[in-house]
Design a protein around this motif. Structure first.
Motif, mmCIF file in Angstrom:
data_model
loop_
_atom_site.group_PDB
_atom_site.id
_atom_site.type_symbol
_atom_site.label_atom_id
_atom_site.label_comp_id
_atom_site.label_asym_id
_atom_site.label_seq_id
_atom_site.Cartn_x
_atom_site.Cartn_y
_atom_site.Cartn_z
ATOM 1 N N GLY A 138 0.397 -5.777 -0.099
ATOM 2 C CA GLY A 138 -0.373 -5.208 0.989
ATOM 3 C C GLY A 138 -1.194 -4.013 0.553
ATOM 4 O O GLY A 138 -1.123 -3.557 -0.585
ATOM 5 N N GLY A 139 -2.025 -3.531 1.509
ATOM 6 C CA GLY A 139 -2.794 -2.342 1.242
ATOM 7 C C GLY A 139 -4.285 -2.495 1.385
ATOM 8 O O GLY A 139 -5.012 -1.508 1.469
ATOM 9 N N THR A 140 -4.799 -3.712 1.411
ATOM 10 C CA THR A 140 -6.238 -3.918 1.552
ATOM 11 C C THR A 140 -6.615 -4.250 2.991
ATOM 12 O O THR A 140 -7.476 -3.613 3.580
ATOM 13 C CB THR A 140 -6.725 -5.025 0.606
ATOM 14 O OG1 THR A 140 -6.453 -4.627 -0.740
ATOM 15 C CG2 THR A 140 -8.220 -5.253 0.758
ATOM 16 N N CYS A 141 -6.003 -5.243 3.556
ATOM 17 C CA CYS A 141 -6.269 -5.640 4.946
ATOM 18 C C CYS A 141 -5.019 -5.432 5.796
ATOM 19 O O CYS A 141 -3.904 -5.386 5.282
ATOM 20 C CB CYS A 141 -6.704 -7.101 5.019
ATOM 21 S SG CYS A 141 -8.336 -7.407 4.305
ATOM 22 N N GLU A 142 -5.252 -5.329 7.092
ATOM 23 C CA GLU A 142 -4.150 -5.136 8.026
ATOM 24 C C GLU A 142 -3.792 -6.456 8.694
ATOM 25 O O GLU A 142 -4.656 -7.158 9.203
ATOM 26 C CB GLU A 142 -4.533 -4.112 9.091
ATOM 27 C CG GLU A 142 -4.765 -2.714 8.523
ATOM 28 C CD GLU A 142 -5.139 -1.720 9.595
ATOM 29 O OE1 GLU A 142 -5.239 -2.130 10.770
ATOM 30 O OE2 GLU A 142 -5.337 -0.536 9.259
ATOM 31 N N TYR A 143 -2.522 -6.780 8.682
ATOM 32 C CA TYR A 143 -2.019 -7.986 9.332
ATOM 33 C C TYR A 143 -0.956 -7.581 10.353
ATOM 34 O O TYR A 143 -0.373 -6.506 10.255
ATOM 35 C CB TYR A 143 -1.419 -8.941 8.284
ATOM 36 C CG TYR A 143 -2.429 -9.454 7.287
ATOM 37 C CD1 TYR A 143 -3.172 -10.604 7.550
ATOM 38 C CD2 TYR A 143 -2.667 -8.763 6.096
ATOM 39 C CE1 TYR A 143 -4.112 -11.059 6.650
ATOM 40 C CE2 TYR A 143 -3.613 -9.220 5.185
ATOM 41 C CZ TYR A 143 -4.332 -10.368 5.473
ATOM 42 O OH TYR A 143 -5.281 -10.818 4.577
ATOM 43 N N PRO A 144 -0.697 -8.430 11.339
ATOM 44 C CA PRO A 144 0.325 -8.091 12.350
ATOM 45 C C PRO A 144 1.655 -7.733 11.711
ATOM 46 O O PRO A 144 2.080 -8.342 10.731
ATOM 47 C CB PRO A 144 0.419 -9.389 13.173
ATOM 48 C CG PRO A 144 -0.939 -10.009 13.032
ATOM 49 C CD PRO A 144 -1.368 -9.705 11.618
ATOM 50 N N GLY A 145 2.297 -6.727 12.267
ATOM 51 C CA GLY A 145 3.592 -6.307 11.754
ATOM 52 C C GLY A 145 3.520 -5.549 10.448
ATOM 53 O O GLY A 145 4.518 -5.407 9.756
ATOM 54 N N ARG A 146 2.305 -5.103 10.081
ATOM 55 C CA ARG A 146 2.094 -4.373 8.824
ATOM 56 C C ARG A 146 2.452 -5.215 7.617
ATOM 57 O O ARG A 146 2.847 -4.712 6.556
ATOM 58 C CB ARG A 146 2.867 -3.049 8.815
ATOM 59 C CG ARG A 146 2.568 -2.167 10.012
ATOM 60 C CD ARG A 146 3.368 -0.874 9.958
ATOM 61 N NE ARG A 146 2.810 0.028 8.952
ATOM 62 C CZ ARG A 146 1.819 0.877 9.188
ATOM 63 N NH1 ARG A 146 1.279 0.933 10.400
ATOM 64 N NH2 ARG A 146 1.379 1.673 8.239
#
Length: 278
Positions: free
Chosen positions: A90-98
């Motif tokens: 993670g770290g580039t785009c935001e998805y549900p639930g982080r």
């Protein structure tokens, strides 16, 4: 062979968010899903206004598949600027639930079990792009990037297979945008030739990792004739150039906007390469 008839980033913009077509709350039982994962190519980015991401290879591929699977729905988690590391953690785009993109994919596959009929993935281009800046390629950077990619993609594929061991999956090799340097003179031609060696190692690693995980490989590099500096063809406004150079100029924005992304025609080539492996 093609089973259906069908019609990376030194300068790529990092954009937050992701492109998706979420499933409805109560889908028909006959509904199936196509899950797309990857970087800005999967997300359908082009340096064009207005930006029509539906003309990326994922959108074009989805439409082709719907011809024989009308209730096939698309879930596109592709993320501009994604690397193998950011897809994993993670770290580039935001998805549900982080979630990271991989965690979002695992969640989707768990939720839909045997209803996912295809997963596609492209990743790794952004791992290498930082190694080609200022008209040179940094060999040490390339070596480190490939080593990290081997670890990250290996983990990504293992986790996807753990959730969906029998789901058809297709990855891809990459075209080589740095062939466009050929047009800038002797130094550019030397860079283009060096880039072929790097691209060969990169695509060889991708192919090995995908096949080891039981993932088919769309030969995008082959479709772009990425190693052919022998065949000479006309390039409008330029003259005669190697086939590999001509295709990069015709199918990406590299020769007109110094942007590595495919144009609509180039995305169709990617879609066709994926279709050949479905």
């Amino acid at each position: 062979m093609l089973r259906r008839i069908t019609s990376v980033a030194a300068v790529a913009a990092l954009a937050l968010g992701f492109v998706g077509t979420p499933a409805s709350a109560s889908p028909d039982r006959s509904t199936t899903y196509y899950l797309a994962l990857g970087d800005s190519l999967a997300a359908g980015y082009q340096p064009a206004t207005p930006l029509d991401r539906a003309e990326g290879y994922v959108g074009q591929l989805h439409r082709e598949l719907q011809a024989t699977e009308p209730k096939l729905r698309l879930e596109n988690l592709g993320c501009d600027g994604e690397t193998s590391g950011s897809l994993l953690t993670g770290g580039t785009c935001e998805y549900p639930g982080r979630d990271s993109q991989l965690e979002a994919a695992e969640r989707f596959l768990h939720a839909h079990k045997d209803k996912v009929s295809l997963v596609t993935i492209d990743i790794g281009g952004n791992d290498l792009n930082r190694c080609a800046r200022g008209g040179t390629i940094d060999p040490a950077c390339v070596q480190n990037a490939l080593a990290a990619l081997a670890v990250n993609l290996g983990q990504i594929l293992a986790r996807l297979r753990a959730v969906a061991p029998r789901t058809p999956m297709v990855g891809m090799t990459y075209y080589n945008p740095y062939l466009a340097a050929w047009l800038t003179g002797p130094a550019g031609r030397a860079l283009a030739q060096q880039s072929i060696q790097v691209s060969g190692a990169f695509n060889g690693l991708l192919t090995m990792l995908y096949r080891a995980a039981g993932v088919r490989v769309a030969d995008v590099a082959g479709a772009f004739a990425s190693t052919d500096l022998t065949t000479q063809v006309p390039l409008p406004g330029v003259g005669t150039v190697p086939l590999a150079v001509a295709r990069i100029c015709a199918w990406t924005w590299m020769c007109t906007k110094s942007d590595i992304h495919a144009n609509v025609t180039g995305y169709a080539v990617l879609a066709t390469a994926y279709l050949a492996e479905v």
